[in-house]
Design a protein around this motif. Structure first.
Motif, PDB file in Angstrom:
ATOM      1  N   VAL A 179       0.991  -1.293   0.124  1.00 50.75           N
ATOM      2  CA  VAL A 179       0.051   0.125   0.112  1.00 50.75           C
ATOM      3  C   VAL A 179       0.999   1.228   0.081  1.00 50.75           C
ATOM      4  CG1 VAL A 179      -1.902   1.242   1.166  1.00 50.75           C
ATOM      5  CG2 VAL A 179      -1.790  -1.206   1.111  1.00 50.75           C
ATOM      6  N   ASP A 180       0.744   2.018  -0.965  1.00 50.84           N
ATOM      7  CA  ASP A 180       1.384   3.205  -1.054  1.00 50.84           C
ATOM      8  C   ASP A 180       0.546   4.330  -0.885  1.00 50.84           C
ATOM      9  OD1 ASP A 180       2.539   5.559  -2.573  1.00 50.84           O
ATOM     10  OD2 ASP A 180       3.478   4.408  -3.989  1.00 50.84           O
ATOM     11  N   GLU A 181       0.700   5.158   0.207  1.00 49.30           N
ATOM     12  CA  GLU A 181      -0.213   6.285   0.515  1.00 49.30           C
ATOM     13  C   GLU A 181       0.498   7.617   0.520  1.00 49.30           C
ATOM     14  OE1 GLU A 181      -2.107   5.505   4.322  1.00 49.30           O
ATOM     15  OE2 GLU A 181      -3.216   3.760   3.456  1.00 49.30           O
ATOM     16  N   ASN A 209       5.122   5.094   2.826  1.00 52.73           N
ATOM     17  CA  ASN A 209       4.859   6.536   2.733  1.00 52.73           C
ATOM     18  C   ASN A 209       6.215   7.303   2.729  1.00 52.73           C
ATOM     19  OD1 ASN A 209       3.222   8.739   2.775  1.00 52.73           O
ATOM     20  ND2 ASN A 209       1.817   7.935   4.134  1.00 52.73           N
ATOM     21  N   SER A 210       5.967   8.447   2.545  1.00 53.12           N
ATOM     22  CA  SER A 210       7.026   9.323   2.367  1.00 53.12           C
ATOM     23  C   SER A 210       6.988  10.916   2.732  1.00 53.12           C
ATOM     24  CB  SER A 210       7.507   9.396   0.899  1.00 53.12           C
ATOM     25  OG  SER A 210       8.060  10.577   0.370  1.00 53.12           O
ATOM     26  N   PHE A 211       8.143  11.308   2.956  1.00 53.59           N
ATOM     27  CA  PHE A 211       7.812  12.901   3.200  1.00 53.59           C
ATOM     28  C   PHE A 211       7.856  13.594   2.128  1.00 53.59           C
ATOM     29  CE2 PHE A 211       9.147  12.953   7.673  1.00 53.59           C
ATOM     30  CZ  PHE A 211       9.402  11.556   8.120  1.00 53.59           C
ATOM     31  N   SER A 212       7.957  13.135   0.708  1.00 54.16           N
ATOM     32  CA  SER A 212       8.499  13.940  -0.355  1.00 54.16           C
ATOM     33  C   SER A 212       7.282  14.830  -0.930  1.00 54.16           C
ATOM     34  CB  SER A 212       8.231  12.584  -1.487  1.00 54.16           C
ATOM     35  OG  SER A 212       9.721  12.155  -1.430  1.00 54.16           O
ATOM     36  N   LYS A 213       5.954  14.416  -0.711  1.00 56.39           N
ATOM     37  CA  LYS A 213       4.953  15.050  -1.159  1.00 56.39           C
ATOM     38  C   LYS A 213       4.413  16.155  -0.331  1.00 56.39           C
ATOM     39  CE  LYS A 213       5.164  12.324  -4.967  1.00 56.39           C
ATOM     40  NZ  LYS A 213       5.459  12.493  -6.069  1.00 56.39           N
ATOM     41  N   THR A 214       3.835  15.548   0.948  1.00 56.42           N
ATOM     42  CA  THR A 214       3.526  16.098   2.330  1.00 56.42           C
ATOM     43  C   THR A 214       4.152  17.375   2.410  1.00 56.42           C
ATOM     44  OG1 THR A 214       2.438  14.151   2.940  1.00 56.42           O
ATOM     45  CG2 THR A 214       2.444  16.048   4.341  1.00 56.42           C
TER      46      THR A 214
HETATM   47  C1  LIG Z   1       2.305   6.999  -6.389  1.00 57.75           C
HETATM   48  C2  LIG Z   1       3.564   7.486  -6.051  1.00 57.75           C
HETATM   49  N1  LIG Z   1       4.523   6.812  -5.162  1.00 57.75           N
HETATM   50  C3  LIG Z   1       5.818   6.890  -4.892  1.00 57.75           C
HETATM   51  C4  LIG Z   1       6.263   8.087  -5.412  1.00 57.75           C
HETATM   52  C5  LIG Z   1       7.741   8.484  -5.079  1.00 57.75           C
HETATM   53  O1  LIG Z   1       7.825   8.875  -3.827  1.00 57.75           O
HETATM   54  P1  LIG Z   1       9.311   9.420  -3.338  1.00 57.75           P
HETATM   55  O2  LIG Z   1       9.584  10.568  -3.876  1.00 57.75           O
HETATM   56  O3  LIG Z   1       9.223   9.209  -1.609  1.00 57.75           O
HETATM   57  O4  LIG Z   1      10.043   8.219  -3.766  1.00 57.75           O
HETATM   58  C6  LIG Z   1       5.530   8.762  -6.294  1.00 57.75           C
HETATM   59  C7  LIG Z   1       5.975  10.078  -6.809  1.00 57.75           C
HETATM   60  O5  LIG Z   1       5.687  10.655  -7.845  1.00 57.75           O
HETATM   61  C8  LIG Z   1       4.203   8.402  -6.342  1.00 57.75           C
HETATM   62  O6  LIG Z   1       3.464   9.191  -7.400  1.00 57.75           O
END
Ligand SMILES: Cc1ncc(COP(=O)(O)O)c(C=O)c1O
Length: 416
Positions: free
Chosen positions: A218-220, A249-254
């Motif tokens: 699951v990728d949120e 999950n990730s800090f990237s977008k938020t």
């Molecule tokens: C659905 C999804 N998952 C993961 C990622 C990548 O995240 P990260 O930059 O944290 O690797 C993206 C980036 O566009 C994404 O759209």
């Protein structure tokens, strides 16, 4: 002469990359962005709706904390699974945010969500296994299946039109999950459509996957970008996630930290421990001072307040983009429930002109200098009558960009 022969043989050896690697396509979305850069260099004013990241700066408390860590000399290897303070902070954050009960030992800090996704495939996917993916989809899910010599099975989201948007056909998904299924990939909120998968479906999928003893990845990463009255409930709020779920999950977008490379994987404690044994052989540990920035991101109230403001700003941008796109003849658009993308249907235009989504995007880029991402860039085929537009750009750019698209579509008609 002799030495020439030897060097020719040596070259042939490096050329002998694995077939699965030769089959990878790279990221097609990046090629549109590369063309856009070239055009901009030549002096054209390019409008870029292809961006996959917030346009706002990383919040200052995060930057300050990372700088402080650097000044303090926090620049050496850390624990492979991430520093204890960050794992604790993430566990507490997830538990509060999603009404869950994640323990620090169930958190593995990674250099972004993608490495966590990679680890999951490494952990579970063997050659010939079946990976079920909801399409259109974020390309790495397919690329990794190719890399691991797995088979992909796609479940298309159903387009119900501009009023109702997209819908997961849960019956079709049920029929598609079998004893061959190893991994089911769920991205929620969903890139590229902006669809938020209802929680009743999430519950159902976990049950289906449990029956065949498979895993749900699951990728949120877009969890914070949810609009209007849409209810987003994390899979982690299920009591029984531990047996079948690997969560990413990730800090990237938020927190607008795409370049920092910081994310995490959540799974049962022993699985985290095993996957850490893989991680340590690839990246040793997540970047030391970046992890300190991550703590500030989730612990500082002013950062969360800022994130809320950004989401509200994005909602207004989405509304503007939707209303402008609705003025363009034959484009059908549904306001996304989450993410920062719209995925309008352009099938009427494509069918009338006998072109595909890629030609549409290329013509638009070369004639009006507007970047959109063709829907067929998101495997497999369900997106081929759509394009993806990001509203992570300012209001003025949205107005001017959609105006150019409107002109473009009108001129395309004239060519008929
Ligand atoms: C659905 C999804 N998952 C993961 C990622 C990548 O995240 P990260 O930059 O944290 O690797 C993206 C980036 O566009 C994404 O759209």
């Amino acid at each position: 002469m002799k030495s020439l022969v030897i060097s020719a043989i040596a070259m042939a050896a490096v050329d002998r990359l694995k077939q699965s690697i030769l089959s990878l396509k790279g990221r097609r979305t990046f090629s549109y962005l590369a063309i856009a850069k070239q055009l901009a260099k030549k002096g054209f004013e390019v409008i870029n709706f292809g961006v996959g990241q917030p346009d706002v700066d990383t919040p200052k408390p995060i930057i300050d904390e990372a700088k402080k860590a650097l000044d303090e000399g926090f620049t050496k290897y850390t624990e492979a699974s991430g520093i204890a303070e960050l794992r604790e902070a993430v566990a507490e954050y997830l538990s509060t945010r999603f009404n869950s009960n994640v323990k620090p030992s169930e958190v593995l800090i990674t250099p972004g969500a993608l490495p966590a996704i990679f680890l999951t495939y490494t952990g579970y996917v063997e050659p010939g296994d079946e990976v079920v993916i909801i399409e259109p989809s974020y390309p790495p899910y397919t690329e990794l299946a190719i890399l691991f010599n797995a088979k992909t099975l796609y479940i298309p989201l159903r387009w119900k039109g501009p009023e109702e948007g997209f819908e997961l056909d849960i019956d079709l998904l049920e029929k598609s999950i079998s004893s061959r299924t190893k991994l089911v990939v769920l991205n929620n909120p969903h890139n590229p459509t902006g669809y938020v998968i209802p929680f009743k479906y999430i519950e159902k999928i976990v049950e289906l996957v449990r029956r065949v003893n498979a895993v749900v990845l699951v990728d949120e990463v877009y969890y914070e970008f949810v609009y209007d009255n849409t209810v987003f409930k994390s899979i982690l709020s299920l009591d029984n996630w531990r047996d079948n779920v690997v969560y990413v999950n990730s800090f990237s977008k938020t927190f607008s930290m795409t370049g920092w490379r910081l994310g995490y994987l959540v799974a049962r404690e022993d699985i985290v421990s095993r996957l850490t044994n893989v991680a340590v052989n690839i990246w040793s540990c997540p970047t030391s001072f970046v992890q300190r920035g991550g703590i500030a991101a989730i612990k500082r109230n002013e950062v969360m307040d800022y994130v809320k403001e950004v989401v509200e700003l994005f909602r207004r941008r989405r509304d503007l983009m939707v209303s402008k796109l609705r003025e363009v003849k034959d484009i059908e658009v549904w306001p996304s429930q989450g993410t920062f993308y719209l995925f309008p249907y352009i099938g009427k235009i494509l069918d009338r002109l006998g072109i595909n989504d890629e030609i549409f995007a290329e013509k638009l880029l070369y004639s009006k200098y507007v970047v959109v991402i063709p829907g067929s860039s998101f495997p497999d085929k369900a997106g081929k009558k759509f394009v993806r537009l990001s509203f992570a750009v300012d209001m003025d750019t949205i107005s001017r960009g959609i105006e150019r698209i409107k002109q473009f579509v009108e001129e395309l008609k004239k060519v008929e």
